[in-house]
Design a protein around this motif. Structure first.
Motif, PDB file in Angstrom:
ATOM      1  N   TYR A  60      98.931  25.248  71.875  1.00 36.05           N
ATOM      2  CA  TYR A  60      98.854  26.324  70.876  1.00 36.05           C
ATOM      3  C   TYR A  60     100.248  26.678  70.361  1.00 36.05           C
ATOM      4  CZ  TYR A  60      98.741  31.085  69.096  1.00 36.05           C
ATOM      5  OH  TYR A  60      98.919  32.203  68.317  1.00 36.05           O
ATOM      6  N   GLY A  61     101.169  26.962  71.280  1.00 40.22           N
ATOM      7  CA  GLY A  61     102.525  27.362  70.872  1.00 40.22           C
ATOM      8  C   GLY A  61     103.242  26.296  70.073  1.00 40.22           C
ATOM      9  N   ARG A  62     103.104  25.045  70.512  1.00 39.05           N
ATOM     10  CA  ARG A  62     103.789  23.951  69.817  1.00 39.05           C
ATOM     11  C   ARG A  62     103.191  23.722  68.425  1.00 39.05           C
ATOM     12  NH1 ARG A  62     106.215  18.830  72.594  1.00 39.05           N
ATOM     13  NH2 ARG A  62     106.588  20.493  74.065  1.00 39.05           N
ATOM     14  N   HIS A  63     101.856  23.787  68.335  1.00 35.36           N
ATOM     15  CA  HIS A  63     101.206  23.582  67.036  1.00 35.36           C
ATOM     16  C   HIS A  63     101.563  24.704  66.064  1.00 35.36           C
ATOM     17  CE1 HIS A  63      98.161  21.876  64.357  1.00 35.36           C
ATOM     18  NE2 HIS A  63      97.824  23.116  64.071  1.00 35.36           N
ATOM     19  N   LEU A  64     101.545  25.928  66.539  1.00 36.66           N
ATOM     20  CA  LEU A  64     101.867  27.053  65.655  1.00 36.66           C
ATOM     21  C   LEU A  64     103.318  26.996  65.212  1.00 36.66           C
ATOM     22  CD1 LEU A  64     100.882  29.585  64.241  1.00 36.66           C
ATOM     23  CD2 LEU A  64     101.512  30.883  66.275  1.00 36.66           C
ATOM     24  N   ALA A  65     104.217  26.601  66.113  1.00 38.01           N
ATOM     25  CA  ALA A  65     105.635  26.508  65.744  1.00 38.01           C
ATOM     26  C   ALA A  65     105.842  25.521  64.598  1.00 38.01           C
ATOM     27  CB  ALA A  65     106.466  26.101  66.954  1.00 38.01           C
ATOM     28  N   GLY A  66     105.062  24.462  64.579  1.00 40.91           N
ATOM     29  CA  GLY A  66     105.192  23.473  63.508  1.00 40.91           C
ATOM     30  C   GLY A  66     104.465  23.838  62.234  1.00 40.91           C
ATOM     31  N   HIS A  67     103.650  24.896  62.260  1.00 43.81           N
ATOM     32  CA  HIS A  67     102.859  25.265  61.082  1.00 43.81           C
ATOM     33  C   HIS A  67     103.030  26.732  60.684  1.00 43.81           C
ATOM     34  CE1 HIS A  67     100.863  21.606  62.541  1.00 43.81           C
ATOM     35  NE2 HIS A  67     100.544  21.415  61.274  1.00 43.81           N
ATOM     36  N   ALA A  77     107.249  35.628  64.481  1.00 40.45           N
ATOM     37  CA  ALA A  77     106.963  34.226  64.795  1.00 40.45           C
ATOM     38  C   ALA A  77     107.047  33.985  66.297  1.00 40.45           C
ATOM     39  CB  ALA A  77     107.933  33.308  64.049  1.00 40.45           C
ATOM     40  N   ALA A  78     108.046  34.580  66.944  1.00 44.39           N
ATOM     41  CA  ALA A  78     108.183  34.409  68.396  1.00 44.39           C
ATOM     42  C   ALA A  78     106.989  35.023  69.128  1.00 44.39           C
ATOM     43  CB  ALA A  78     109.490  35.037  68.878  1.00 44.39           C
ATOM     44  N   ALA A  79     106.567  36.205  68.704  1.00 42.20           N
ATOM     45  CA  ALA A  79     105.401  36.841  69.332  1.00 42.20           C
ATOM     46  C   ALA A  79     104.144  36.029  69.084  1.00 42.20           C
ATOM     47  CB  ALA A  79     105.230  38.261  68.795  1.00 42.20           C
ATOM     48  N   ALA A  80     104.012  35.480  67.891  1.00 43.73           N
ATOM     49  CA  ALA A  80     102.813  34.726  67.530  1.00 43.73           C
ATOM     50  C   ALA A  80     102.675  33.451  68.345  1.00 43.73           C
ATOM     51  CB  ALA A  80     102.838  34.391  66.039  1.00 43.73           C
ATOM     52  N   ARG A  81     103.798  32.846  68.737  1.00 41.48           N
ATOM     53  CA  ARG A  81     103.734  31.606  69.517  1.00 41.48           C
ATOM     54  C   ARG A  81     103.250  31.833  70.950  1.00 41.48           C
ATOM     55  NH1 ARG A  81     108.381  30.317  66.445  1.00 41.48           N
ATOM     56  NH2 ARG A  81     109.730  31.182  68.038  1.00 41.48           N
ATOM     57  N   GLU A  82     103.235  33.067  71.416  1.00 46.16           N
ATOM     58  CA  GLU A  82     102.820  33.361  72.793  1.00 46.16           C
ATOM     59  C   GLU A  82     101.305  33.241  72.972  1.00 46.16           C
ATOM     60  OE1 GLU A  82     104.861  33.860  75.410  1.00 46.16           O
ATOM     61  OE2 GLU A  82     106.464  33.374  74.001  1.00 46.16           O
ATOM     62  N   THR A  83     100.535  34.032  72.240  1.00 45.14           N
ATOM     63  CA  THR A  83      99.074  34.030  72.366  1.00 45.14           C
ATOM     64  C   THR A  83      98.450  34.352  71.018  1.00 45.14           C
ATOM     65  OG1 THR A  83      98.935  36.383  72.908  1.00 45.14           O
ATOM     66  CG2 THR A  83      99.156  34.851  74.769  1.00 45.14           C
ATOM     67  N   LEU A  84      97.168  34.060  70.878  1.00 45.60           N
ATOM     68  CA  LEU A  84      96.453  34.390  69.645  1.00 45.60           C
ATOM     69  C   LEU A  84      96.389  35.901  69.425  1.00 45.60           C
ATOM     70  CD1 LEU A  84      94.821  33.580  67.151  1.00 45.60           C
ATOM     71  CD2 LEU A  84      92.800  33.485  68.622  1.00 45.60           C
ATOM     72  N   PRO A  85      96.059  36.724  70.436  1.00 50.60           N
ATOM     73  CA  PRO A  85      96.052  38.170  70.190  1.00 50.60           C
ATOM     74  C   PRO A  85      97.414  38.705  69.751  1.00 50.60           C
ATOM     75  CG  PRO A  85      94.851  37.698  72.198  1.00 50.60           C
ATOM     76  CD  PRO A  85      95.506  36.414  71.761  1.00 50.60           C
ATOM     77  N   ALA A  86      98.497  38.165  70.333  1.00 54.64           N
ATOM     78  CA  ALA A  86      99.829  38.597  69.916  1.00 54.64           C
ATOM     79  C   ALA A  86     100.100  38.188  68.471  1.00 54.64           C
ATOM     80  CB  ALA A  86     100.891  38.013  70.842  1.00 54.64           C
ATOM     81  N   ALA A  87      99.624  37.010  68.091  1.00 54.08           N
ATOM     82  CA  ALA A  87      99.812  36.543  66.714  1.00 54.08           C
ATOM     83  C   ALA A  87      99.046  37.424  65.738  1.00 54.08           C
ATOM     84  CB  ALA A  87      99.355  35.098  66.582  1.00 54.08           C
ATOM     85  N   GLU A 104      95.929  33.102  59.814  1.00 53.28           N
ATOM     86  CA  GLU A 104      95.203  31.852  59.601  1.00 53.28           C
ATOM     87  C   GLU A 104      95.849  30.697  60.367  1.00 53.28           C
ATOM     88  OE1 GLU A 104      93.968  28.819  55.992  1.00 53.28           O
ATOM     89  OE2 GLU A 104      94.524  30.875  55.499  1.00 53.28           O
ATOM     90  N   ALA A 105      97.186  30.630  60.339  1.00 54.43           N
ATOM     91  CA  ALA A 105      97.889  29.569  61.077  1.00 54.43           C
ATOM     92  C   ALA A 105      97.652  29.712  62.583  1.00 54.43           C
ATOM     93  CB  ALA A 105      99.382  29.609  60.762  1.00 54.43           C
ATOM     94  N   ALA A 106      97.633  30.948  63.081  1.00 52.12           N
ATOM     95  CA  ALA A 106      97.398  31.173  64.514  1.00 52.12           C
ATOM     96  C   ALA A 106      95.975  30.764  64.902  1.00 52.12           C
ATOM     97  CB  ALA A 106      97.647  32.638  64.859  1.00 52.12           C
ATOM     98  N   ARG A 107      95.015  31.106  64.071  1.00 54.33           N
ATOM     99  CA  ARG A 107      93.632  30.695  64.369  1.00 54.33           C
ATOM    100  C   ARG A 107      93.489  29.173  64.349  1.00 54.33           C
ATOM    101  NH1 ARG A 107      92.451  35.298  60.861  1.00 54.33           N
ATOM    102  NH2 ARG A 107      91.721  37.001  62.170  1.00 54.33           N
ATOM    103  N   ASP A 108      94.146  28.519  63.401  1.00 57.20           N
ATOM    104  CA  ASP A 108      94.122  27.053  63.339  1.00 57.20           C
ATOM    105  C   ASP A 108      94.774  26.444  64.580  1.00 57.20           C
ATOM    106  OD1 ASP A 108      92.834  27.107  60.904  1.00 57.20           O
ATOM    107  OD2 ASP A 108      94.645  26.707  59.725  1.00 57.20           O
ATOM    108  N   ALA A 109      95.902  27.020  65.013  1.00 60.66           N
ATOM    109  CA  ALA A 109      96.588  26.517  66.214  1.00 60.66           C
ATOM    110  C   ALA A 109      95.710  26.706  67.448  1.00 60.66           C
ATOM    111  CB  ALA A 109      97.925  27.227  66.393  1.00 60.66           C
ATOM    112  N   PHE A 110      94.998  27.835  67.514  1.00 60.39           N
ATOM    113  CA  PHE A 110      94.113  28.085  68.651  1.00 60.39           C
ATOM    114  C   PHE A 110      92.970  27.077  68.664  1.00 60.39           C
ATOM    115  CE2 PHE A 110      90.634  30.275  70.837  1.00 60.39           C
ATOM    116  CZ  PHE A 110      91.265  30.576  72.031  1.00 60.39           C
TER     117      PHE A 110
END
Length: 156
Positions: A60-67, A77-87, A104-110
């Protein structure tokens, strides 16, 4: 109601597995067999959650970081890479444009992490099912002649 079904059927599956295990153990060893079964279930559950949860979180974290969308501040962005609720919480504090894109990017990464999780889990479960089948088969019957009772008869 659908979220209750897996939990309710897990108890039935566990009971059936325990019944098979206890049936295969000699009566004098049933307590030990039950204890080993319970320990294995607890250890397997804990390790499964730890290992597969770590894999899903890392993906999740790696995918979100790239998108990450443009315009998302570094702190969000740092908070979002931790968990979906944080994002989603960080996205809610941003203006609608970048916030909606981050959500939307966080949901896609999840969703991507769940797909990778399934790709890892399905072959593992198949291998464990095959191993279980191989270990639980009845041993092959030997083609030996029955041996005579060697105990002396009471008439002798």
């Amino acid at each position: 109601m659908p979220s209750i079904r897996p939990t309710a059927t897990a108890g039935i599956r566990a009971w059936a597995a325990l019944a098979v295990l206890l049936k295969s153990a000699p009566p004098e060893r049933a307590g030990a067999a039950s204890a080993i079964s319970e320990t294995g279930a607890e250890l397997g559950g804990a390790l499964g959650i730890a290992v597969l949860g770590s894999v899903a979180t890392a993906v999740y974290g790696r995918h979100l970081a790239g998108h990450l969308p443009e315009g998302v501040p570094a702190g969000a962005a740092a908070a979002a890479r931790e968990t979906l609720p944080a994002a989603l919480e960080a996205a809610g504090r941003l203006p609608p444009g970048p916030g909606g894109a981050l959500a939307e990017a966080a949901r896609d990464a999840f969703a991507h992490s769940l797909h990778v999780h399934a790709i890892v889990l399905v072959p593992l479960l198949a291998a464990l099912a095959l191993l279980t089948f191989m270990l639980c088969r009845e041993p092959a019957q030997r083609d030996e002649a029955p041996t005579a009772d060697l105990a002396p008869s009471p008439a002798e």
